[in-house]
Design an enzyme around this catalytic site. Structure first.
Site, PDB file in Angstrom:
ATOM      1  N   SER A 145      95.150  92.945  90.417  1.00  0.00           N
ATOM      2  CA  SER A 145      93.814  93.045  91.001  1.00  0.00           C
ATOM      3  C   SER A 145      92.794  93.161  89.878  1.00  0.00           C
ATOM      4  O   SER A 145      93.112  93.623  88.777  1.00  0.00           O
ATOM      5  CB  SER A 145      93.715  94.293  91.882  1.00  0.00           C
ATOM      6  OG  SER A 145      92.370  94.578  92.207  1.00  0.00           O
ATOM      7  N   TYR A 158      94.810 103.235  92.753  1.00  0.00           N
ATOM      8  CA  TYR A 158      94.942 101.767  92.810  1.00  0.00           C
ATOM      9  C   TYR A 158      94.744 101.175  91.410  1.00  0.00           C
ATOM     10  O   TYR A 158      95.486 100.294  90.992  1.00  0.00           O
ATOM     11  CB  TYR A 158      93.924 101.217  93.804  1.00  0.00           C
ATOM     12  CG  TYR A 158      94.070  99.756  94.169  1.00  0.00           C
ATOM     13  CD1 TYR A 158      95.133  99.309  94.959  1.00  0.00           C
ATOM     14  CD2 TYR A 158      93.117  98.820  93.765  1.00  0.00           C
ATOM     15  CE1 TYR A 158      95.240  97.968  95.325  1.00  0.00           C
ATOM     16  CE2 TYR A 158      93.213  97.482  94.131  1.00  0.00           C
ATOM     17  CZ  TYR A 158      94.278  97.066  94.907  1.00  0.00           C
ATOM     18  OH  TYR A 158      94.379  95.729  95.268  1.00  0.00           O
TER      19      TYR A 158
END
Ligand code: NAP
Length: 246
Positions: A145, A158
């Site tokens: 990501s 995350y």
């Protein structure tokens, strides 16, 4: 679309019942590969992906497994091998994105995030490596990501999971290059999927220089590019509409 050297291969895509994983599964099938469509809970969505691939003349099977659970991962790899053949191409795509601020992130949620997004990639890679190493050919793609390098909107758990995934990518790439196994990461910016829905609601498109969120198919295209190129390994390919230059 055909990808050189990958025609009759067997691919496993984790989290392929929807979103980016589904688009990757379709792209792999379109390139002539048999595809194991992993999912955690959404059996009907996974069945629809399989049906669509079979309808187009391809081979596919749906396999339920929580990729954070090593026993379920072992069963998944064995099931894929039994139904389609041993896995030549692995796409570690399954992931979660529970949004947490600094004050409401606890240890349990931190560990849950790492298990689902990072440990899962390790477990799946270890499960398919013996076959890839024995045949001296393999492709592994990790869906990272933009949050691996930027702040992102989800949280530090995350950030950590996705940065760890890129470390995993480079570590495996260095150790497997001589076995003709490439390991790369693809790092999307905001993508219009179920996971991207809260970002969409928060106006993510207006912050992307190209003026919109990305599509799952645009991410799949980058995945297919690295799978088709034996000279690219240990890299992270950004697919983010110009949101972050790395
Ligand atoms: P999504 O629409 O929420 O789909 C997630 C997929 O992962 C589903 O197929 C889900 O299965 C599966 N999954 C989740 N946890 C799992 C587990 N423990 N075991 C097995 N499967 C599991 O997500 P997406 O947007 O396609 O995202 C895919 C990947 O891209 C993720 O790694 C995500 O972090 C990354 N990414 C997404 C964006 C974005 O903006 N969308 C941006 C950057 C990176 P079920 O359907 O059965 O629940």
């Amino acid at each position: 679309m055909t990808v050189a050297g990958t025609g009759a291969r067997v691919a496993l895509v984790t989290g392929a019942s929807r979103g980016i994983g589904r688009a990757v599964a379709h792209a792999l099938a379109a390139a002539g590969m048999a595809v194991a469509v992993n999912y955690r809970a959404r059996e009907q969505d996974a069945a629809a992906v399989v049906q669509s691939i079979r309808g187009g003349g391809g081979r596919a099977v749906a396999i339920a497994a929580d990729v954070a659970d090593s026993a379920q991962v072992a069963d998944m790899a064995a099931g894929a091998a039994r139904e389609l053949g041993p896995v030549d191409v692995l796409v570690n795509n399954a992931g979660i994105a529970s949004q947490r601020g600094l004050d409401d992130l606890d240890e349990a949620e931190f560990n849950r995030m790492l298990a689902a997004n990072l440990t899962s990639a390790f477990l799946c890679t270890q499960a398919v490596l013996p076959h890839m190493r024995a045949q001296r050919w393999g492709r592994i793609v990790n869906i990272s990501s933009i949050a691996a390098r930027g702040a992102g909107a989800i949280g530090v758990h995350y950030n950590a999971a996705k940065a760890g995934m890129e470390g995993l990518t480079r570590g495996y790439a260095a150790r497997l290059a001589a076995d003709c196994i490439t390991v790369n990461a693809v790092a999307p910016g905001p993508i219009d999927t179920d996971m991207g829905a809260p970002l969409k609601q928060a106006g993510a498109a207006s912050r992307v220089p190209v003026g919109r969120m990305g599509t799952a198919e645009e991410v799949a295209q980058a995945v297919m590019m690295v799978i088709g190129n034996p000279f690219i390994t240990g890299q992270t390919i950004a697919v983010n509409g110009g949101l972050l230059f790395t």
